[in-house]
Write an enzyme that holds these catalytic residues in place. Structure first.
Site, mmCIF file in Angstrom:
data_model
loop_
_atom_site.group_PDB
_atom_site.id
_atom_site.type_symbol
_atom_site.label_atom_id
_atom_site.label_comp_id
_atom_site.label_asym_id
_atom_site.label_seq_id
_atom_site.Cartn_x
_atom_site.Cartn_y
_atom_site.Cartn_z
ATOM 1 N N ASP A 76 -11.695 3.259 14.230
ATOM 2 C CA ASP A 76 -10.848 4.442 14.003
ATOM 3 C C ASP A 76 -11.652 5.742 14.096
ATOM 4 O O ASP A 76 -11.101 6.799 14.354
ATOM 5 C CB ASP A 76 -10.170 4.368 12.626
ATOM 6 C CG ASP A 76 -8.829 3.647 12.693
ATOM 7 O OD1 ASP A 76 -8.291 3.493 13.803
ATOM 8 O OD2 ASP A 76 -8.331 3.227 11.629
ATOM 9 N N GLU A 125 -0.052 13.331 0.682
ATOM 10 C CA GLU A 125 -1.065 12.986 -0.309
ATOM 11 C C GLU A 125 -1.190 14.002 -1.441
ATOM 12 O O GLU A 125 -1.582 13.650 -2.552
ATOM 13 C CB GLU A 125 -2.418 12.790 0.380
ATOM 14 C CG GLU A 125 -2.483 11.569 1.315
ATOM 15 C CD GLU A 125 -1.870 11.807 2.693
ATOM 16 O OE1 GLU A 125 -1.546 12.968 3.003
ATOM 17 O OE2 GLU A 125 -1.711 10.834 3.448
ATOM 18 N N HIS A 177 -10.546 2.139 2.672
ATOM 19 C CA HIS A 177 -11.152 2.505 3.954
ATOM 20 C C HIS A 177 -12.274 3.528 3.777
ATOM 21 O O HIS A 177 -12.382 4.505 4.521
ATOM 22 C CB HIS A 177 -10.099 3.028 4.931
ATOM 23 C CG HIS A 177 -9.134 1.975 5.400
ATOM 24 N ND1 HIS A 177 -8.487 1.131 4.529
ATOM 25 C CD2 HIS A 177 -8.708 1.638 6.636
ATOM 26 C CE1 HIS A 177 -7.702 0.309 5.218
ATOM 27 N NE2 HIS A 177 -7.821 0.588 6.499
ATOM 28 N N PHE A 180 -7.973 10.759 2.904
ATOM 29 C CA PHE A 180 -6.766 11.547 2.607
ATOM 30 C C PHE A 180 -6.564 11.734 1.111
ATOM 31 O O PHE A 180 -6.052 12.749 0.659
ATOM 32 C CB PHE A 180 -5.540 10.877 3.233
ATOM 33 C CG PHE A 180 -5.758 10.482 4.675
ATOM 34 C CD1 PHE A 180 -6.397 11.358 5.548
ATOM 35 C CD2 PHE A 180 -5.363 9.244 5.151
ATOM 36 C CE1 PHE A 180 -6.626 11.001 6.870
ATOM 37 C CE2 PHE A 180 -5.583 8.880 6.473
ATOM 38 C CZ PHE A 180 -6.215 9.755 7.338
ATOM 39 N N ARG A 221 -10.446 -4.292 -0.655
ATOM 40 C CA ARG A 221 -9.053 -3.884 -0.879
ATOM 41 C C ARG A 221 -8.177 -5.082 -1.260
ATOM 42 O O ARG A 221 -7.174 -4.937 -1.954
ATOM 43 C CB ARG A 221 -8.494 -3.153 0.349
ATOM 44 C CG ARG A 221 -8.562 -3.945 1.630
ATOM 45 C CD ARG A 221 -8.056 -3.140 2.824
ATOM 46 N NE ARG A 221 -8.410 -3.804 4.071
ATOM 47 C CZ ARG A 221 -7.653 -3.803 5.169
ATOM 48 N NH1 ARG A 221 -6.518 -3.137 5.196
ATOM 49 N NH2 ARG A 221 -8.045 -4.427 6.253
ATOM 50 N N SER A 262 -1.878 -1.789 4.459
ATOM 51 C CA SER A 262 -3.334 -1.704 4.600
ATOM 52 C C SER A 262 -4.045 -1.327 3.304
ATOM 53 O O SER A 262 -5.235 -1.564 3.178
ATOM 54 C CB SER A 262 -3.745 -0.774 5.745
ATOM 55 O OG SER A 262 -3.254 0.511 5.547
ATOM 56 N N ARG A 267 -12.428 -1.357 3.943
ATOM 57 C CA ARG A 267 -11.455 -1.957 4.853
ATOM 58 C C ARG A 267 -11.931 -3.330 5.323
ATOM 59 O O ARG A 267 -11.186 -4.279 5.373
ATOM 60 C CB ARG A 267 -11.284 -1.063 6.078
ATOM 61 C CG ARG A 267 -10.398 -1.686 7.111
ATOM 62 C CD ARG A 267 -10.421 -0.927 8.435
ATOM 63 N NE ARG A 267 -9.306 -1.365 9.237
ATOM 64 C CZ ARG A 267 -9.289 -2.476 9.965
ATOM 65 N NH1 ARG A 267 -10.363 -3.253 10.007
ATOM 66 N NH2 ARG A 267 -8.230 -2.820 10.657
#
Ligand SMILES: Cc1ncc(C[n+]2csc(CCOP(=O)(O)OP(=O)(O)O)c2C)c(N)n1
Ligand SMILES: [Mg+2]
Lengths: 331, 285
Positions: free
Chosen positions: A130, A71, A122, A96, A23, A50, A180
């Site tokens: 998570d 989204e 991610h 998402f 990222r 993020s 991530r």
């Protein structure tokens, strides 16, 4: 043997190989692109830090759009802006977007053939603590099934940066899959990168490992270890899942006679499926698909999860041994 | 129903312990969310220790009230409250977010008895709560449904689809509560996606709406009591809370949405909580 025309990082097999999340490469690519192309706009769904779009937002506030946690709206506002001449980069976590807003992407972006760039950060189980809700391991399948869509899964941050910039030049919808966690920086500025063209990173003649994303590094480690055992392995970085570089893959099937695919994704619908669709119809050879075996992820440390889900150098080696055995039985 | 001063004091003490649990869990986990859980500790305490008809020893009890946590990222407060009320041992809290734990980083229904649903992806809880409430109404059951939402979930289209639905079917056995803490990840809600006037929006959708101080136990408990007396509409409680409540350096700061305290910060936070932000002079008093 390493392909010297790939110009991989000289420290590739050393302990202090630099590690960077892909990222980050995306964020850097956006800044370069922002300067090159005034039509580029960035849409964000309450995840600016993020997804690494914050620097772009600060530098080009008039080209940045904050959508909030929405989204579906993100995808279709992106489509609308593309219809009005912009090149929108729509950004979120892959679960998402493209997870939640798949139909909006299908109809308003792909069926309309608007050049919206869907950026899914991610992705993979390496998201870690998570847990399953945030670990996208279906995104390649979701995007690969859509007509018009170009699907890219870079091996490291530098490749993500190159992909970010190249995507703007093709007038089509694109999906970019990002990690991530830090992943080893295996390529260099000089490493060739062209959308739709898989690259051979390791030369070999007995068997081919086709990998994508951070699994390319593990495939290289496996190839090196196998070479020491006298097995000659070819390693292909298949960063573009669609359009698939059928030529390079069929050539590998013909020349090495056995394939292993590796991805941080469900075994259904991703890289392995894409390769299988081609070789089973055009040049069948033994194939082992390594990925996540039809289950959800869970909380844990990234490395623990990769281990638990079999995305390890040892498991790749095991896959190679399996296809070699199948190959010798066919002879 | 009026609460005795003694009962309120007990609830306050329990909430303070839950806040300490949250800090310790997050420190041990090394990742996770601080602000939302601390801000919702009073509401969770009121729910599990006073309002909800549930039996921690029989999590599958048919007649239980259903609690749907829509904004799953605040699960440290859910887990800590569930442990304090007796669903599972307190010692298990330290497994949060670790490999093999029942306390997944975001709640997973299949992992821990007592969880009604899986959440984390925002904006899906109210629809599920509506489904439970409608099924309950049609079957004529006594149990009620409580749905907890965050304010950033009011950005999600799905939340408004559910809000329309609840109005249409007059889901009076449903009480939703929004954690109105004014923060989300990228900043203050009114900068990211303005929500006000929120009360009027829900009223226009056919809801009975109350606004309360989400740190006042009497207000929290009487709002849920009032919801039971409304027979034509679903009730929404807009609970004004302070994100990071109880820990001075976290209060009101969106920067604390999604990070855990480090060793030093946790020590400071625990000291503050044990002394009730200076109201008690010594930790041992
Ligand atoms: C559908 C979806 N999009 C994005 C996210 C990432 N995300 C997690 S929490 C959050 C918003 C935080 O604001 P709020 O829900 O109000 O929580 P608070 O910080 O107040 O606890 C976002 C965007 C998500 N969990 N789900
Ligand atoms: Mg909030």
């Amino acid at each position: 043997m390493l392909n010297d025309q790939a110009f991989l990082n000289a420290k590739l097999f050393e302990k202090d190989l630099e590690q960077v999340p892909s990222r980050d490469g995306f964020g850097e690519g956006l800044l370069i692109l922002g300067e090159e192309n005034p039509q580029v706009v960035v849409l964000c769904a309450d995840l600016s830090e993020s997804t690494r779009v914050q620097a772009f937002a600060e530098k080009y506030p008039e080209r940045f759009v904050e959508m909030g946690v929405a989204e579906q709206n993100l995808a279709s506002v992106g489509s609308g802006m593309a219809a009005a001449g912009k090149i929108p980069y729509i950004t979120s976590y892959a679960t998402f977007s493209p997870g939640r807003n798949w139909e909006q992407i299908r109809t308003t972006i792909c069926y309309n053939n608007q050049p919206v760039k869907v950026i899914g950060s991610h992705a993979g189980i390496s998201v870690g603590p998570d847990g399953a809700t945030h670990q996208a391991i279906e995104d390649l399948a979701l995007m690969r099934v859509l007509p018009e869509m170009v699907v890219i899964s870079p091996a490291d941050s530098l490749e993500a940066q190159k992909a970010t910039i190249e995507m703007a030049k093709i007038n089509k919808p694109c999906y970019l899959r990002l990690s991530r966690e830090k992943v080893p920086l295996i390529t260099t500025e000089k490493t060739p990168f062209k959308i739709g063209q898989a690259e051979i990173y390791f030369e070999g003649k007995d068997v081919t490992i086709i990998a994508t994303g951070q699994m390319v590094y593990k495939a290289l480690l496996a190839a090196k270890e196998l070479k020491e055992q006298g097995i000659s392995v070819r390693v292909i970085n298949c960063h573009t899942i669609k359009p698939l570089d059928t030529k390079t893959i069929l050539k590998a099937a013909e020349e090495t006679g056995a394939l292993v695919t590796v991805e941080e994704h469900q075994v259904f619908g991703g890289l392995g499926s894409a390769v299988s669709e081609q070789i089973s119809q055009k040049f069948p050879v033994p194939l082992k698909i390594i990925g996540i075996e039809d289950r959800f992820g869970e909380s844990g440390k990234p490395e623990e999860l990769l281990e638990k889900f079999g995305l390890t150098v040892q498991n790749i080696i095991h896959g190679v041994v399996t296809v070699l055995r199948m190959k010798s039985r066919l002879r | 129903m009026s609460l005795t001063a003694q009962k309120i004091k007990e609830l306050e003490e329990t909430a303070d312990l839950i806040r300490q649990d949250i800090i310790s869990m997050l420190l041990e986990a090394g990742s996770g969310h601080s602000a939302g859980p601390l801000g919702m500790a009073d509401i969770f305490t009121a729910l599990y220790f006073q309002i909800l008809q549930v039996d921690p020893k029989k999590p599958e009890w048919e007649e239980r009230d259903r609690l749907v946590l829509s904004n799953g990222h605040i699960c440290p407060v859910l887990y800590a409250t569930m442990a304090r009320v007796g669903y599972f041992p307190l010692s298990e809290l330290k497994t949060l977010r670790k490999l093999g734990s029942r306390l997944q980083g975001h709640p997973h229904r299949g992992s821990l008895p007592g969880l009604e649903t899986t959440s984390g992806p925002l904006g899906s809880g109210l629809s599920q709560a509506c489904g439970m409430a409608l099924a309950g109404l049609r079957d004529g059951v006594k149990w009620r449904v409580v749905c907890l939402l965050s304010d950033a979930e009011q950005d999600c289209g799905n939340t408004w689809e559910a809000a329309l639905f609840a109005g249409k079917y007059k889901l009076h056995n449903l009480t939703a509560l929004i954690d109105r803490n004014n923060i989300q990840i990228d900043g203050f809600t009114e900068d990211i996606m303005p929500l006000e006037p929120l009360k009027e929006k829900y009223e226009a959708f056919g809801w009975h709406v109350l606004e309360i101080d989400g740190h006042n136990f009497e207000a929290i408990i009487s709002a849920f009591e009032e919801a039971k007396t409304i027979f034509e509409k679903p009730t929404l409680i807009i609970a004004h809370t302070i994100p990071g409540k109880g820990v001075d350096f976290m209060e009101g700061k969106f920067e604390w949405h999604g990070k855990p305290p480090n060793q030093e910060e946790a020590k400071k936070a625990l000291h503050e909580l044990r002394t009730l932000q200076g109201k008690i002079r010594s930790e041992h008093q």
